[in-house]
Design a protein around this motif. Structure first.
Motif, short mmCIF file in Angstrom:
data_model
loop_
_atom_site.label_atom_id
_atom_site.label_comp_id
_atom_site.label_asym_id
_atom_site.label_seq_id
_atom_site.Cartn_x
_atom_site.Cartn_y
_atom_site.Cartn_z
N MET A 1 86.02 50.39 33.84
CA MET A 1 85.13 51.53 34.26
C MET A 1 85.33 51.70 35.90
SD MET A 1 80.93 51.85 34.32
CE MET A 1 80.58 50.72 35.59
N SER A 2 85.48 52.84 36.29
CA SER A 2 85.74 52.92 37.88
C SER A 2 84.32 53.01 38.44
CB SER A 2 86.20 54.47 38.11
OG SER A 2 87.55 54.57 37.64
N GLU A 3 84.39 52.64 39.75
CA GLU A 3 83.07 52.73 40.45
C GLU A 3 82.82 53.82 41.43
OE1 GLU A 3 83.22 48.98 42.72
OE2 GLU A 3 82.76 47.67 40.72
N ILE A 4 81.65 53.93 41.79
CA ILE A 4 81.39 55.02 42.92
C ILE A 4 82.29 55.01 44.09
CG2 ILE A 4 79.73 56.37 44.47
CD1 ILE A 4 79.18 57.07 41.54
N LYS A 5 82.79 55.99 44.48
CA LYS A 5 83.91 55.82 45.59
C LYS A 5 83.44 56.75 46.59
CE LYS A 5 87.74 55.49 42.12
NZ LYS A 5 88.88 56.28 41.64
N SER A 57 73.38 56.81 30.74
CA SER A 57 72.42 56.20 31.64
C SER A 57 72.99 55.41 32.69
CB SER A 57 71.51 55.32 30.52
OG SER A 57 70.85 56.18 29.48
N LYS A 58 74.29 54.73 32.30
CA LYS A 58 74.74 53.76 33.19
C LYS A 58 75.35 54.79 34.33
CE LYS A 58 77.85 50.70 31.69
NZ LYS A 58 78.63 50.08 30.99
N ALA A 59 75.88 55.79 34.09
CA ALA A 59 76.31 56.79 35.13
C ALA A 59 75.25 57.15 35.91
CB ALA A 59 77.00 57.89 34.47
N PHE A 60 74.20 57.37 35.30
CA PHE A 60 72.98 58.18 36.12
C PHE A 60 72.43 56.75 37.17
CE2 PHE A 60 71.61 61.63 32.81
CZ PHE A 60 72.72 62.23 33.40
N ASP A 61 72.36 55.48 36.56
CA ASP A 61 71.89 54.61 37.40
C ASP A 61 72.96 54.46 38.80
OD1 ASP A 61 70.07 53.98 35.56
OD2 ASP A 61 71.31 52.40 34.74
N GLU A 62 74.22 54.58 38.58
CA GLU A 62 74.93 54.68 39.73
C GLU A 62 74.80 55.76 40.55
OE1 GLU A 62 77.12 52.17 40.76
OE2 GLU A 62 76.29 50.83 39.15
N LEU A 63 74.67 57.11 40.16
CA LEU A 63 74.62 58.25 40.89
C LEU A 63 73.21 58.11 41.58
CD1 LEU A 63 75.77 61.10 38.15
CD2 LEU A 63 76.98 59.90 40.21
N GLU A 64 71.98 57.78 40.96
CA GLU A 64 70.77 57.68 41.68
C GLU A 64 70.82 56.61 42.71
OE1 GLU A 64 67.66 56.68 39.13
OE2 GLU A 64 68.01 58.28 37.82
N LYS A 65 71.66 55.58 42.69
CA LYS A 65 71.91 54.78 43.96
C LYS A 65 72.59 55.42 45.26
CE LYS A 65 72.20 50.59 40.96
NZ LYS A 65 73.18 49.52 40.76
N LYS A 66 73.56 56.06 44.83
CA LYS A 66 74.30 56.86 46.03
C LYS A 66 74.06 58.07 46.47
CE LYS A 66 77.32 53.20 45.64
NZ LYS A 66 77.46 52.51 46.82
N PHE A 67 73.67 59.29 45.74
CA PHE A 67 72.94 60.42 46.07
C PHE A 67 71.69 60.46 46.69
CE2 PHE A 67 76.66 61.35 43.21
CZ PHE A 67 77.23 62.62 43.95
N PRO A 68 71.55 60.98 47.90
CA PRO A 68 70.15 61.08 48.61
C PRO A 68 69.15 61.47 47.98
CG PRO A 68 71.95 62.12 50.16
CD PRO A 68 72.54 61.87 48.61
#
Length: 371
Positions: A1-5, A57-68
């Motif tokens: 799996m790729s990570e947020i870049k 859900s895993k994708a959303f967990d990462e996006l919530e951390k990174k997007f303001p």
């Protein structure tokens, strides 16, 4: 799996593509510059609903951390794949045909491509881009696809990854049919019984996939120019790519293996997601709203799938069947109590060896069954 870049910094909808295939679920998330910032690839093992919920859900967990905006970040989502149409109805999101999605990604990311060879869990495709888009796809049989490779790997008591490791040390290629798994087994099993090296059998299975793809799909039309390899099997199995490359006699500058090629169709779906007008003129959902929408997958019915009547309507019918079935059994005796002549029968089959010892009355006093 790729990570947020890369972080997002505005409230433009984040484009997400979900590819629900016959054996896997893929997700791709793009940033404003059309770069993949998150991706995931998971086998669903026939549990599509739970896998989609997990992957998204895993994708959303990462996006919530990174997007303001966190859970308030808006989304533009499209779904594709053989199982995508049902998902689009369950989640009320737009559907895009996977051929269109894949073509969109190819033109966007690797426009120099002349031919694409793509293998999925149960499908295989060859798409020609030179002189107009033309696609060849397998029909109703999954011969020569990822599922076929899984099935053949099981014969060698390994998995798809193990098959790839074995193939690296191959020295001999045997002819194996790939049009049908049953035909292939009749070729592979005798090789196993005769003591052929597992490494050679593994590479021969890959070569069979190559032969089936080229002969069955290309149908004599040349595969030339820049050739791209897409899909999970060709992404994770470099020895399978090697068999294609050697068979097609491709030069180094003609080989295209894109980064995250297993997510290409999902990325194409994300590229096509509209960021200006949501489906049916509605507002774009937020991450929080989409999480809530995922609950629609729990208990969702596959309404388009026809079902047969159950074998048993209730527990009573099942108990009656078991009682009737158990009454018809072969007579058995005790080996330790047997006297006089006994009779041994051996059955050496293609995949198993069986043995039965009976007494003079025809009673089974010993038996054996093993692969």
């Amino acid at each position: 799996m790729s990570e947020i870049k890369q972080n997002g910094a505005d409230m433009l909808p984040v484009r997400i593509g979900i590819d629900v295939g016959s054996t896997t679920v893929k997700i791709a998330v793009l940033d404003d510059n059309d770069r993949l910032i998150y991706g995931d690839y998971q086998r669903h093992r026939a549990d599509i609903r739970s896998t989609i919920i997990s992957v998204v859900s895993k994708a959303f967990d990462e996006l919530e951390k990174k997007f303001p905006a966190g859970a308030g970040q808006t989304l533009s989502v499209k779904v594709t794949g053989s199982g995508g149409f049902s998902v689009s109805q369950w989640l009320n999101i737009p559907f895009i045909q996977e051929v269109v999605a894949a073509t969109t990604a190819v033109k966007k990311l690797i426009p120099q491509t002349d031919v694409v060879i793509e293998l999925g869990g149960e499908d295989a495709k060859i798409t020609y881009f030179t002189g107009g888009v033309e696609q060849r796809m397998n029909g109703t049989c999954a011969g020569g696809t990822g599922a076929f490779i899984d099935q053949m790997a099981a014969l060698l008591e390994t998995d798809a990854a193990g098959l790839n490791v074995l193939a690296k040390d191959a020295t001999t290629i045997y002819p194996i049919a790939a049009r049908c798994g049953v035909f292939a087994k009749t070729d592979v099993q005798p090789l196993i019984n005769e003591g052929a090296r597992r490494e050679d059998i593994a590479a021969s299975i890959y070569q069979a996939v190559v032969n089936q793809t080229i002969s069955g799909l290309a149908c004599g039309k040349p595969i030339r120019g820049h050739v791209a390899f897409l899909g999970g099997p060709l992404h994770f199995m470099d020895q399978l790519r090697r068999r294609f490359i050697e068979t097609l006699k491709l030069k180094d500058d003609e080989i295209i293996v894109p980064e995250d090629s297993q997510l290409f169709v999902a990325a194409g779906s994300a590229f096509s997601a509209d960021r200006t007008v949501c489906c049916d003129g509605k507002k774009f959902p937020t991450i929080a709203e989409f999480r809530e929408n995922l609950k629609n997958l729990v208990g969702a019915e596959l309404s388009e799938v026809q079902r047969l009547e159950p074998l048993f309507n209730n527990a009573t019918e099942l108990d009656e069947f078991r009682k009737r079935h158990a009454s018809e059994v072969a007579a058995r005796g005790e080996l330790s109590l047997t006297r006089g002549p006994v009779f041994l029968g051996l059955d050496s089959g293609s995949t198993t060896t069986k043995a039965v010892l009976i007494d003079q009355k025809g009673r089974i006093i010993w038996d054996f069954y093993a692969n």
